[in-house]
Design an enzyme around this catalytic site. Structure first.
Site, mmCIF file in Angstrom:
data_model
loop_
_atom_site.group_PDB
_atom_site.id
_atom_site.type_symbol
_atom_site.label_atom_id
_atom_site.label_comp_id
_atom_site.label_asym_id
_atom_site.label_seq_id
_atom_site.Cartn_x
_atom_site.Cartn_y
_atom_site.Cartn_z
ATOM 1 N N TYR A 58 0.844 -1.193 0.000
ATOM 2 C CA TYR A 58 0.000 0.000 0.000
ATOM 3 C C TYR A 58 0.878 1.240 0.000
ATOM 4 O O TYR A 58 1.376 1.678 1.029
ATOM 5 C CB TYR A 58 -0.927 0.008 1.220
ATOM 6 C CG TYR A 58 -1.903 -1.142 1.298
ATOM 7 C CD1 TYR A 58 -2.229 -1.907 0.183
ATOM 8 C CD2 TYR A 58 -2.511 -1.479 2.500
ATOM 9 C CE1 TYR A 58 -3.121 -2.967 0.265
ATOM 10 C CE2 TYR A 58 -3.411 -2.532 2.594
ATOM 11 C CZ TYR A 58 -3.704 -3.276 1.482
ATOM 12 O OH TYR A 58 -4.583 -4.319 1.569
ATOM 13 N N SER A 206 -13.239 -5.003 1.811
ATOM 14 C CA SER A 206 -14.227 -4.357 0.939
ATOM 15 C C SER A 206 -15.653 -4.813 1.231
ATOM 16 O O SER A 206 -16.419 -5.135 0.309
ATOM 17 C CB SER A 206 -13.896 -4.602 -0.540
ATOM 18 O OG SER A 206 -12.670 -4.012 -0.873
ATOM 19 N N LEU A 208 -18.038 -3.083 1.944
ATOM 20 C CA LEU A 208 -18.957 -2.077 1.403
ATOM 21 C C LEU A 208 -18.784 -1.917 -0.107
ATOM 22 O O LEU A 208 -19.177 -0.900 -0.677
ATOM 23 C CB LEU A 208 -18.722 -0.730 2.104
ATOM 24 C CG LEU A 208 -19.039 -0.722 3.596
ATOM 25 C CD1 LEU A 208 -18.611 0.591 4.235
ATOM 26 C CD2 LEU A 208 -20.523 -0.974 3.832
#
Length: 332
Positions: A58, A206, A208
């Protein structure tokens, strides 16, 4: 905030009922705002959250550095930190997969330095390297446990067969995979069943739908030009967007009757899938964090869950969840 246990026996790990996915604070979803992200992290722990999820890729590296800065600001908090490795990173760019034992050791040492920790609570293999037997990769990860560098082991986006082979080498505490109302693969491909058979916790990322299931994204044009969802997420492409937006309308309708937001209902559905499930919704906005954390007060009855299952059968979303190159790396 209540707690749940990932894994079983000596591999068990207690975490808060809701984790916090930190990727978007540094990567993928438009410009980063480190000051706002730090406010989100502070508020998350103030609300009782303790489970932080990051990865060396990331940024690369920037997100672990951000989490390290946060941990230095609050040195006495109880935090369970999970990070991931498994990619080859050269000159700041991801150039492929690397599940070699050497990379496991290198990545762990570098992550510990960036995070400012002596031990990582949960160390995941981010993606399976097809060139390296999973037994070799997990064997090296197990050596890190014995060396005191890592407490527990996890896997991300793996098949049921890989889970069983890895668990035979060293107990696996958690498996991470995408799981939400519009991504229900793990219910059908044996992954969830294998985890429950072996006493392994499940960590949906994830939950959502990368923000889509909140109903707050009405058009792809709301996303910045460099937003990863526009570039690598087929479900956000115009050809699929309209169909998927109609799915969100169903969530809104159900949520209105329950007195919660669409996002809270979508997240509550994931939480209701079992006490061995700990979702890690990500956000870099304080208002969204508050909304997500309030989901723990939403109670769904069997009829509510049945209605959502009927509205969102597996395969109801239009478009793959990743572009082809990334799809080739999931459930390996």
């Amino acid at each position: 905030m209540s707690y749940r246990t990932l894994g079983s026996g000596p591999a068990a790990l207690e975490v808060s009922k809701l984790g916090l996915g930190c990727m978007g604070m540094s990567y993928a979803y438009g410009p980063a705002d480190e000051s706002e992200s730090l406010r989100v992290l502070h508020r998350y722990v103030a609300l009782g959250g303790i489970f932080l999820d990051t990865a060396e890729v990331y940024g690369p590296h920037r997100n672990e550095e951000l989490i390290g800065r946060f941990l230095r600001e609050v040195p006495r908090i109880r935090a369970v930190v999970a990070t991931k490795f498994g990619f080859r990173i050269e000159d700041g760019k991801v150039t492929g997969l690397d599940g070699t034992p050497q990379n496991a050791v290198r990545a762990c040492e570098a992550s510990l330095q960036r995070l400012g920790l002596e031990t990582v609570d949960l160390f995941y293999l981010h993606r399976v390297d097809p060139a390296v037997p999973i037994e070799e990769t997990v064997g090296a990860m197990a050596e890190l446990v014995r060396a005191g560098k890592v407490r527990r082991l996890g896997l991300s986006e793996v098949s049921a067969e890989t889970i069983r082979r890895a668990h035979a080498v060293h107990p696996i505490t958690a498996v991470q995979s995408e799981w939400s109302l519009w991504t229900r693969d793990v219910e059908q491909n044996g992954v969830l069943a294998a985890c429950r058979e072996l006493g392994i916790g499940f960590v949906p990322y994830s939950p959502l739908g990368r923000g889509f299931l909140t109903g707050k994204i009405a058009s792809p044009d709301q996303l910045t030009p460099g937003d990863w969802r526009r570039l690598e997420q087929p479900r956000f492409e115009p050809a699929n967007f309209t169909h998927n937006l109609a799915l969100v309308d169903r969530i809104r309708a159900n949520a209105a009757g329950l007195g919660c937001t669409a996002g809270q209902l979508a997240l509550a559905w994931v939480l209701a899938q079992g006490k061995d499930v700990v979702p890690i919704p990500g956000t870099k906005r304080l208002a969204y964090l508050e909304e997500n954390m309030a989901t723990t007060r939403v109670r769904l009855k069997p009829d509510d869950l049945a209605a959502l299952d009927a509205d969102f059968p597996p395969g109801s979303a239009s478009g793959e969840r990743y572009a082809p190159a990334m799809m080739a790396r999931v459930h390996a």
